[in-house]
Scaffold this motif. Structure first.
Motif, PDB file in Angstrom:
ATOM      1  N   ILE A   1       0.813  -1.219   0.000  1.00  0.00           N
ATOM      2  CA  ILE A   1       0.000   0.000   0.000  1.00  0.00           C
ATOM      3  C   ILE A   1       0.851   1.277   0.000  1.00  0.00           C
ATOM      4  N   GLN A   2       1.990   1.250   0.685  1.00  0.00           N
ATOM      5  CA  GLN A   2       2.858   2.439   0.725  1.00  0.00           C
ATOM      6  C   GLN A   2       3.430   2.721  -0.653  1.00  0.00           C
ATOM      7  N   ALA A   3       3.959   1.639  -1.281  1.00  0.00           N
ATOM      8  CA  ALA A   3       4.643   1.816  -2.565  1.00  0.00           C
ATOM      9  C   ALA A   3       3.670   2.150  -3.681  1.00  0.00           C
ATOM     10  N   THR A   4       2.425   1.693  -3.563  1.00  0.00           N
ATOM     11  CA  THR A   4       1.510   1.821  -4.679  1.00  0.00           C
ATOM     12  C   THR A   4       0.513   2.974  -4.529  1.00  0.00           C
ATOM     13  N   GLN A   5       0.554   3.633  -3.370  1.00  0.00           N
ATOM     14  CA  GLN A   5      -0.422   4.695  -3.111  1.00  0.00           C
ATOM     15  C   GLN A   5      -0.393   5.790  -4.194  1.00  0.00           C
ATOM     16  N   GLN A   6       0.829   6.129  -4.636  1.00  0.00           N
ATOM     17  CA  GLN A   6       0.985   7.186  -5.635  1.00  0.00           C
ATOM     18  C   GLN A   6       0.235   6.824  -6.929  1.00  0.00           C
ATOM     19  N   VAL A   7       0.391   5.562  -7.339  1.00  0.00           N
ATOM     20  CA  VAL A   7      -0.284   5.115  -8.562  1.00  0.00           C
ATOM     21  C   VAL A   7      -1.796   5.104  -8.345  1.00  0.00           C
ATOM     22  N   PHE A   8      -2.233   4.644  -7.169  1.00  0.00           N
ATOM     23  CA  PHE A   8      -3.668   4.631  -6.877  1.00  0.00           C
ATOM     24  C   PHE A   8      -4.237   6.046  -6.957  1.00  0.00           C
ATOM     25  N   ASP A   9      -3.522   6.994  -6.326  1.00  0.00           N
ATOM     26  CA  ASP A   9      -3.985   8.390  -6.347  1.00  0.00           C
ATOM     27  C   ASP A   9      -4.039   8.923  -7.770  1.00  0.00           C
ATOM     28  N   GLY A  10      -2.990   8.610  -8.552  1.00  0.00           N
ATOM     29  CA  GLY A  10      -2.923   9.069  -9.944  1.00  0.00           C
ATOM     30  C   GLY A  10      -4.078   8.519 -10.758  1.00  0.00           C
ATOM     31  N   LEU A  11      -4.380   7.230 -10.563  1.00  0.00           N
ATOM     32  CA  LEU A  11      -5.476   6.607 -11.316  1.00  0.00           C
ATOM     33  C   LEU A  11      -6.807   7.267 -10.944  1.00  0.00           C
ATOM     34  N   GLU A  12      -6.952   7.553  -9.651  1.00  0.00           N
ATOM     35  CA  GLU A  12      -8.192   8.196  -9.207  1.00  0.00           C
ATOM     36  C   GLU A  12      -8.338   9.575  -9.856  1.00  0.00           C
ATOM     37  N   GLN A  13      -7.199  10.281  -9.929  1.00  0.00           N
ATOM     38  CA  GLN A  13      -7.235  11.632 -10.524  1.00  0.00           C
ATOM     39  C   GLN A  13      -7.673  11.616 -11.969  1.00  0.00           C
ATOM     40  N   ILE A  14      -7.220  10.618 -12.737  1.00  0.00           N
ATOM     41  CA  ILE A  14      -7.607  10.596 -14.153  1.00  0.00           C
ATOM     42  C   ILE A  14      -8.954   9.887 -14.359  1.00  0.00           C
ATOM     43  N   GLY A  15      -9.551   9.442 -13.265  1.00  0.00           N
ATOM     44  CA  GLY A  15     -10.913   8.901 -13.351  1.00  0.00           C
ATOM     45  C   GLY A  15     -10.982   7.405 -13.619  1.00  0.00           C
ATOM     46  N   VAL A  16      -9.861   6.686 -13.405  1.00  0.00           N
ATOM     47  CA  VAL A  16      -9.869   5.235 -13.596  1.00  0.00           C
ATOM     48  C   VAL A  16     -10.007   4.586 -12.219  1.00  0.00           C
TER      49      VAL A  16
END
Ligand code: C2E
Ligand code: MG
Ligand code: MG
Length: 545
Positions: free
Chosen positions: A399-414
């Protein structure tokens, strides 16, 4: 003022200066005079000169000896350092692969000689291959300095767990090996493996962070499992089996693991060319609405058509791709291919929502977000048409390492879908931290629904909790009408499984939609491809555009 003079001019002046007054008395006039005085002076001068010469000679020799000694010392320590570097891991100070293999060869050769000589050779030699589970996330989350510190601490715990006479070495990265000589049985090796697993359970303190880590261990015994040349490879194969069995455990080498290792290597070599040789394909499996029975999207599942071995399951080659790093290029290919297909369906009048499976390695790459965003824009697709499936254990582990990608995906609406739910150990409330919209209940629970009341109770609880968290629930692997009925009654939102349709190539899916689900998409392709009469669904009724 000073006037420079030549010797010729200076001599008379000096002689004039040595003029003695008239009554000067010379006391040595009778004892030291004439020749004897001259001889004495000459002898004394010669003695003095030879003394000076010999002392200066001695001094030079002494100095030479000192500097030679210093140079020698330096050379020796440089040599020692070089030797240390050639044989030791600079981070942990443990022996490296070269020294380990040398010791292994030496001990094995000694054992072989003893055996040959007919002396009882019932004492065993074991190699333990230790690979840390999920070490990379520590590096990624807390930085390399923390990763290094963790490795140093692991090294010292391994040293403490082993006996003084055992060799503990670091092969590189998060891989360690232990060489245990003089064991009375293979069980001794297993006992040490258990001790290592136990010692790793206490959390590590690295740079102010508390880190929990486990390891997978493979054991190979000499002479039972191979000779000096193969023992390490076999311990590695056993370690791989331990990883495959769920990590945080150990495996004793078995011959089939060797065949597996060779097979993996050969598959890995072939997999390198699979994309360029167009051997990969995506198949699509419909997801069905639990209430109306309509198709609401598909999951893209990867297929590898191997020229000699035929179809190879992703369950076999995805782990190989992950371990060899090939997963990145394969993952990129999946994204590109899925988008092109969505675009092609859109041209045919079918607005399809597609779920792709993401591997943990992809989730640690921040560029993944830009790649998905750009590919969406290039194909004129709406981000809400895409869902990224990640397995539950991955979502939790990293979860720590992947949070950035999760946030990014949420931002672009995926949005994310938590795959294989129930196989990990996460709490539902923890899942709230993820931009997840969907939760897929693992097939393991669905299989037992008709026969097992516990399975029904678990699925019921999961559905209720997921709904409370605003998550849609999908049941995977629905194979019977009975399972379908139960899930519908329990309020499951979507279902997927052979009962509805297997995964199929894109063109077959289009035919399947036309035949079984004409009302499942908002806009459907015409029966005859040349006549375009798209259909709309309004209140469940199919109407021509
Ligand atoms: P998954 O994402 O959980 O996919 C569901 C698996 O269940 C698929 O296996 C599917 O074919 C199978 N399945 C669907 N319905 C049924 C059913 O009714 N009964 C049974 N017994 N099985 C059913 P598949 O295609 O072999 O994929 C296995 C796993 O490989 C996937 O599990 C997924 O984790 C992984 N995978 C597949 N494609 C990709 C990909 O493109 N990238 C990555 N990283 N992983 C992938
Ligand atoms: Mg999936
Ligand atoms: Mg699944």
């Amino acid at each position: 003022e000073i006037y420079p003079l030549s010797l010729h001019d200076a001599l008379p002046i000096c002689m004039a200066a040595a003029n003695f007054p008239t009554n000067t008395l010379c006391l040595s006039a009778h004892s030291l005079a004439g020749e004897s005085l001259g001889t004495l002076v000459i002898n004394l001068t010669l003695l003095l000169l030879s003394l000076t010469l010999s002392t200066s000679h001695l001094d030079v020799r002494r100095r030479l000896a000192i500097s030679l000694q210093a140079a020698n010392d330096k050379l020796q320590s440089a040599n020692e350092e070089l030797q240390k570097r050639a044989l030791r891991d600079p981070l942990t100070g443990l022996p490296n692969r070269v020294l380990f293999e040398d010791r292994l060869a030496l001990i094995a050769a000694h054992k072989a000689r003893v055996q040959h000589g007919g002396v009882a050779a019932d004492r065993k030699l074991a190699v333990l291959f230790v690979d840390l589970d999920a070490f990379k996330p520590v590096n990624d989350s807390y930085g390399h300095a923390a990763g290094d510190q963790l490795l140093v601490q692991v090294a010292s715990r391994l040293r403490r767990a082993a006996r003084g006479c055992d060799t503990v070495a670091r092969l590189g990265g998060d891989e360690f090996v232990l060489l245990l000589d003089d064991l009375s049985s293979a069980e001794d090796g297993e006992r040490l493996a258990q001790r290592i697993l136990q010692t790793l359970t206490t959390p590590f303190q690295v740079l102010g962070h508390e880190v929990q880590i486990s390891a997978s261990i493979g054991i190979a015994i000499y002479p039972d499992h191979g000779d000096a040349d193969t023992l390490l490879v076999h311990a590695d194969a056993a370690m791989y089996a331990a990883k495959h069995a769920g990590k945080a455990g150990y495996s004793m080498f078995e011959p089939h693991m060797n065949a597996d290792a060779r097979e993996r290597l050969s598959l890995q070599n072939d997999l390198r060319h699979a994309i360029t040789l167009s051997q990969l394909a995506l198949h699509y499996q419909p997801k069905i609405d639990g209430i109306h029975g309509q198709m609401i999207g598909v999951e893209a599942l990867l297929r590898w058509r191997h020229p000699e071995r035929g179809f190879i399951s992703p369950a076999v080659f995805i782990p190989i791709a992950e371990r060899s790093g090939l997963i990145k290029s394969i993952g990129d290919w999946v994204i590109e291919e899925a988008y092109q297909q969505m675009h092609a369906w859109a041209r045919d009048g079918l607005r399809m929502s597609v779920a792709i499976n993401l591997s943990p390695l992809q989730l640690r790459e921040v560029e993944l977000v830009t790649r998905i965003d750009q590919t969406l824009a290039k194909n004129h697709l709406d981000p809400s048409q895409l869902l990224c499936e990640i397995t539950e254990s991955v979502a939790m582990d990293d979860i720590q390492a992947t949070q950035q990608v999760f946030d990014g995906l949420e931002q672009i609406g995926v949005f994310l879908s938590i795959d294989d739910f129930g196989t990990g150990y996460s709490s539902l409330s923890f899942l709230r931290q993820l931009p997840a919209r969907q939760l897929k209940i693992d097939r393991g629970f669905v299989v037992d629904l008709e026969t097992n009341a516990d399975a029904r109770a678990v699925v019921d609880a999961v559905i209720h909790l997921a709904h409370a968290l605003d998550l849609r629930v999908v049941a995977e692997g629905v194979e019977t009408e009975g399972q379908y009925d139960i899930l519908r009654r329990l309020g499951c939102d979507e279902m997927q499984g052979y009962w509805f349709a297997p995964p199929m190539p894109a063109n077959q899916l289009l035919e399947w939609v036309m035949k079984h689900q004409p009302a499942s998409a908002t806009r459907l392709p015409p029966a005859e491809p040349c006549v375009r009469t798209p259909l709309y669904v309004i209140d469940g009724e199919v109407l021509p555009a």
